[in-house]
Write an enzyme that holds these catalytic residues in place. Structure first.
Site, PDB file in Angstrom:
ATOM      1  N   PRO A 287     -18.448  59.222  44.955  1.00 34.89           N
ATOM      2  CA  PRO A 287     -18.808  60.431  44.217  1.00 34.89           C
ATOM      3  C   PRO A 287     -19.776  60.078  43.087  1.00 34.89           C
ATOM      4  O   PRO A 287     -19.643  59.035  42.455  1.00 34.89           O
ATOM      5  CB  PRO A 287     -17.468  60.913  43.647  1.00 34.89           C
ATOM      6  CG  PRO A 287     -16.430  60.279  44.507  1.00 34.89           C
ATOM      7  CD  PRO A 287     -17.002  58.955  44.906  1.00 34.89           C
ATOM      8  N   CYS A 288     -20.752  60.921  42.875  1.00 32.62           N
ATOM      9  CA  CYS A 288     -21.761  60.646  41.840  1.00 32.62           C
ATOM     10  C   CYS A 288     -22.171  61.969  41.219  1.00 32.62           C
ATOM     11  O   CYS A 288     -23.186  62.557  41.586  1.00 32.62           O
ATOM     12  CB  CYS A 288     -22.951  59.922  42.455  1.00 32.62           C
ATOM     13  SG  CYS A 288     -24.072  59.220  41.224  1.00 32.62           S
ATOM     14  N   GLN A 289     -21.361  62.466  40.300  1.00 31.31           N
ATOM     15  CA  GLN A 289     -21.605  63.770  39.690  1.00 31.31           C
ATOM     16  C   GLN A 289     -22.797  63.713  38.729  1.00 31.31           C
ATOM     17  O   GLN A 289     -23.110  62.659  38.165  1.00 31.31           O
ATOM     18  CB  GLN A 289     -20.360  64.230  38.927  1.00 31.31           C
ATOM     19  CG  GLN A 289     -19.118  64.333  39.790  1.00 31.31           C
ATOM     20  CD  GLN A 289     -19.228  65.381  40.869  1.00 31.31           C
ATOM     21  OE1 GLN A 289     -19.998  66.316  40.738  1.00 31.31           O
ATOM     22  NE2 GLN A 289     -18.474  65.220  41.936  1.00 31.31           N
TER      23      GLN A 289
END
Length: 392
Positions: free
Chosen positions: A85-87
């Protein structure tokens, strides 16, 4: 199927990538997933079919916590895979060691640093390459190339990036390949574009030889079978409909060129063939997770997916797959929601893979999954590269 290769799956979700890598011959030593519903899916299917992976290999915890507690060490693992995940976060003034806690690329890189696998496969959305994010994405790639260059305490990520670029470590380096992959081009009945990062340890024979697998399916082949020969409709026992507007010039060219050599894109109709028509709020005998859901409706920018085309990208919304990507739009304009089983098929899950959680949680796990056949195609190439031997 067995290749003697081992893997660790990070951010394993409902198991899409894990199923693909297993089909490619990798034995899972760990599947790490913090979400309790996704972890329950992984455990349930392991208990149902121990050949997939051991239930004990499923670790329901944060990747960072797992990394601090695992007994695995460098040399134990051939592949580290996952979709970190890479918000979104502000690029200005962000410290390399203290980023947004939702950004898990630092944990993924640290796993590579410690386990030193031969291969790395990370998958994420195309937004990583947008101009506003590309500087940080470049930083991710350079870290993967030289994972031993750690960030200093309170070091800005931009400063760390500069040091990584200038460094010339000899102890551990990776050859990094970046590609944009369209899942429909590999036979998935879904338009799903994803960025993949492949890292191959520099001492692996042929590290620079690796290339993304050749596409097997094409849009033009589908158009040809639908609107030039009509074979698509005949295979489904249907009369050929009126040619839709806007494709006339393309059809003229296809008639002149002849049928493309690749297989045709798969459609929703192809995908769900053999499944009974779902009944609202009633399970379908013989098929798990195939229960109809009432209330499908269109709203701005969410009009459903045409029945005779690949589905729109299946996404995980806040409460499961978001509306517009979770509906079939039939020729008469009517709509209905995908069942969990239909959505699972569109991601490449087999019918015997079950989702023993609430529908919204199952749909969320499916929407977040890496498409199984794409993961299999990519990781089969790793074993093939080893078999090819040293570069000459």
């Amino acid at each position: 199927m067995e290749s003697g290769l081992t893997s660790v799956e990070l951010f394993a979700g409902g198991g899409g990538m894990a199923l693909g890598t297993r089909a490619a011959g990798f034995e899972h030593l760990a599947l790490v997933e913090w979400n309790k519903n996704a972890a329950a899916i992984l455990r349930h299917n392991a208990e149902k079919d121990p050949a997939l992976w051991p239930a004990r290999a499923v670790h329901e915890q944060d990747v960072r916590e797992w990394l601090d507690s695992t007994d695995l060490k460098a040399g134990d693992v051939d592949l580290v895979a996952g979709g970190p995940p890479c918000q979104p976060f502000s690029l200005g003034g962000v410290h390399a060691g203290d980023m947004d806690q939702r950004n898990m690329f630092p944990a993924a890189i640290e796993t590579v640093r410690r386990l030193r696998p031969s291969f790395v496969l990370f998958e994420n959305v195309p937004g990583l390459t947008r101009p506003s994010f590309s500087p940080y994405f470049s930083y991710i790639k350079h870290q993967l190339e030289k994972p031993t260059i750690r960030a200093k305490e309170d070091e800005l990520w931009t400063d760390h990036h500069g040091r990584v670029q200038k460094s010339n470590p000899t102890s551990l380096r990776y050859v990094v390949h970046q590609h944009l992959v369209e899942a429909a081009d590999y036979g998935l009945p879904q338009n799903r574009r994803r960025v993949i990062l492949v890292g191959i340890r520099s001492d692996v024979p042929g590290a620079t030889k690796w290339a993304v697998p050749a596409e097997t399916h094409s849009r033009d082949a589908l158009l040809y079978d639908q609107w030039v020969t009509g074979d698509y409709w005949a295979e489904h026992g249907l009369a050929m409909p009126t040619v839709p507007e806007g494709i006339e010039s393309r059809l003229v060219q296809l008639k002149e060129d002849g049928r493309p050599s690749l297989e045709r894109w798969q459609t929703i109709r192809d995908c769900i063939k053999g499944l009974p028509e779902p009944v609202d709020r009633r399970a379908s005998p013989g098929f798990s997770n195939h229960e109809g859901i009432p209330g499908a409706r269109a709203y701005p920018k969410h009009s459903g997916s045409p029945f005779d085309w690949p589905a729109k990208t299946i996404k995980a919304g806040v409460h499961g797959v978001s509306g517009g990507e979770a509906m079939i739009r039939f020729d008469d304009g009517s709509l209905r929601y995908f069942t969990v089983r239909e959505a699972a098929r569109m991601q490449g899950f087999s019918d015997d893979y079950e989702f023993p959680v609430a529908r919204s949680r199952a749909m969320g796990a499916i929407g977040n999954a890496v498409a199984t056949p794409v993961a299999e195609r990519l990781t089969r190439m790793f074993a093939a590269l080893l078999e090819a031997g040293p570069e000459t």
